[in-house]
Design an enzyme around this catalytic site. Sequence first.
Site: not given
Lengths: 531, 531
Positions: B264, B301
Amino acid sequence: MITGRNYIGNQLSSKGNKTYKTFNPELNIENKTVFTEATSEEIDEAVSLASTAFKAFKSVSGKQKSDFLNAIADEIIALDEELINTYCSETGLPEGRAKGERGRTIFQLRSFADLVLEGSWVEASIDTAVPNREPLPKPDLRKMLIPLGPVVVFGASNFPLAYSTVGGDTAAALAAGCPVIVKSHPMHAGTGELVAFAIIKAAEKTNMPNGVFSNLNSSGIEVGEQLVKHSKVKAVGFTGSIKGGRALYDMASQREEPIPVFAEMGSINPVVILPEALKERGETLAKTYAGSITLGTGQFCTNPGLILGIKSEHLEAFIEKLSTEIVEIEPSCMLHPNIHGAYNRNKETAVSQQELQVVADYDNNVRSNYAKQAVVTVKGDNFLSNTKLQQEVFGPFSMVVQCDDKTQLEQIIWQLEGQLTGTLISNDTEISNYPELISALQNRVGRLIFNGVPTGVEVCPSMVHGGPYPSSTDSRFTAVGIHSIKRWVRPFSFQNWPNTLLPDELKNENPSGIIRNINGKLSKETIKDKL
Amino acid sequence: MITGRNYIGNQLSSKGNKTYKTFNPELNIENKTVFTEATSEEIDEAVSLASTAFKAFKSVSGKQKSDFLNAIADEIIALDEELINTYCSETGLPEGRAKGERGRTIFQLRSFADLVLEGSWVEASIDTAVPNREPLPKPDLRKMLIPLGPVVVFGASNFPLAYSTVGGDTAAALAAGCPVIVKSHPMHAGTGELVAFAIIKAAEKTNMPNGVFSNLNSSGIEVGEQLVKHSKVKAVGFTGSIKGGRALYDMASQREEPIPVFAEMGSINPVVILPEALKERGETLAKTYAGSITLGTGQFCTNPGLILGIKSEHLEAFIEKLSTEIVEIEPSCMLHPNIHGAYNRNKETAVSQQELQVVADYDNNVRSNYAKQAVVTVKGDNFLSNTKLQQEVFGPFSMVVQCDDKTQLEQIIWQLEGQLTGTLISNDTEISNYPELISALQNRVGRLIFNGVPTGVEVCPSMVHGGPYPSSTDSRFTAVGIHSIKRWVRPFSFQNWPNTLLPDELKNENPSGIIRNINGKLSKETIKDKL
């Protein structure tokens, strides 16, 4: 009706100069149609059409996709004798096999049609909001599977219908909502074009967007390479050799945007025969395995290329019986002179290794492109020390490994490469003495078979066709059965999204009537309280 | 209690010479503990232990795995103040955040404990035999998900608990039945060791095999590289930069046996504000977004790094308000001087591009390692022609794109790189005029948010945290929520397998009481008629 041209969406096109023909291995002559390989420009056009078609196709309803898939099945049936005759002339396979494979292909298409019509396959999951949760409100989240984008499919030489132009990969990708570009297999380009015609006709009849399907002729590696590297292609399906599959995987993973490659590749499908079973019915097993090894001229991906036993007089007797039985079987035709040539070369390489003993090798004269079956044996020690012996010999060939004892047998299994299947032959009681062996075998394969043969891949939801590398590039998915649709989708989540704008699958009122996971519970219920 | 040593299974070990310390960014000083980096020998030992542990751990019952995961949660709670203090001293993050993240981590562990205790997550599917089917009998096939093998986890710098040593990746892998080797994040090595201690203690209390977990210190790239290339490692989880994730992906895909990497990575999380919403509540939105951009010093994020609107007086007013609001917010500390340094460099690089206009740049003096927030604007034309402008500036930084019109806005969205999230701000009616825009945005992201902010990632089954490359390396899986367990498993099929030897999940009598798909129908029923 076969033109030798490419389908760029619904248009026939042949702008290139590079041509080729298919081959009839039974008659040992070239077939007549001249196929024109797709040009770089045609490839780009097909991918661009697919990319544009995706914008519409990704939101087409399950009902419409179901109609499309059923229409493809209908159009394939309508091809009738022309399809069967072309298939046979391009493969050397008998009519019965052609018809059986057509039936399987149609069954696959209708299975996916049923799946998308019912609709629950999208794994809808809904967590409703908790506005007064402390310290922060919980949002409404709704998830489902959505298609990845244009998919490129490379069909298998050995299943011109069920694993090729509209085989499992294509049917699954279309069902998922992904346009498909097929790189036609050069050995059955005519069969491929007929099937492509059926798909295009079905797409037109059911109003699918132009570009939802293209079929590109190709006799070398260039067309495939350009397709896999094309930035608008989002996933690849492949069935074939380890070398070919790995090359595509490497291309795809080295792209600026890597894409998934689902390649189903080589496997020697180990068969373990336990001592008591060998003692009780070694003779019957030898007959059964002589048949399984030579079925379809040994050209099945689940062909039993490796048989493992613990040395004993019963193993000796089994080997002897297998050797005599297998040479009794009439040799049959391979798919193509190239495949036949490779079989002979690979068999020769295998046999030339001094650790091997040839115990059966059909030695009468045979017609061109007919394969001579063979069985070899090797001692467990030698098999362990020579990893080359694990290499697949595609064709009617098998190797029996004579292990010293249970420990060596387990050791061999732990160090096997990844395989599609593993088979255990046992009587009812002895199997309980081999928990370690079963554990080891499970670790190396995608499917375990008890007291059977690995040839024969049932098309059903509980099938796994795939396994640890190098039997496939991604063991997390199956290539056969309705769950193969999962290769071409990704989960997608909507947060606090207005109900009217959600896809039907996630709307409060559940207009599709599908099974959903609502706050952790499976049901077909509607949701009343969304704000 | 922090020793600075590695956990090789349940043994503390420090054979190496390479050492490092963590850093307290609030105090701008090094912390005291000396950490010893794992040696090549220690790495190999940890992987071998994991590989051996897998043989037992893969068959551990759901109840036992559940006990293990709950015990980890208990042991983390027992670490109490020492964990919170260490966390704060290694990150500069406030105590409230540390406690909140600990709560989230425990919630994740207990969610997976519940999942494996209940057991239906294995997606058991059973197709019973039809012995009298023509032309061939149908075999009995039973399928379920099984673990892949040892998994290597690289934790994130920005979530030292929830996405690190026993964050989502580790919890999911252990729940699946995969041993885990953590490459400890050098910025919070002390926090990591405390958590590792908790895991080891829990493993011992619940009788898990030694090697089910190891924690390896590492300050450079060598430890991670050796782990990813190790033939006994079967999958990798990573949270971090695009550069780091891509490097691991490349290593893993170039192995002799390629393995999946679930990375990720970066995301700028586009936010589209439609004209009517801007007109009606531009001022409130500006305040909300000033908060979202600076939340956690912009180190999330899902930080909103890109805001897209169509040029108008209302967009101008929004930009002005956002600029004044954001500089009102007190700057806060970044995780590490290196991250702070990178933020300043990346901000400078971004700002130096002549197409950009800086509209807010906090200009008072700040303490060491505190980030000065900034907002820039750019015209749609310029954004389209300069792809560098899509690069993430990790920190409290955002860019507003002023598009000429709806067409240009859509064009920009279609050409965005893959993102974790996309947010749409709209009033109730105008959204229906933008179907193309929504379609484009959905194509580029893993989660769509309506009238909210992307920061805040709810842990629930319907969450998707992941998206098209480069936001993650495999958009087919989520990194958050119980379904993230699917990254570490593969489907496995048993054919005609004796009932007594099947795993409980597939036995006729369904002793686990799980939901199974039996001949296409979901139920908890037992099967009576197996031969």
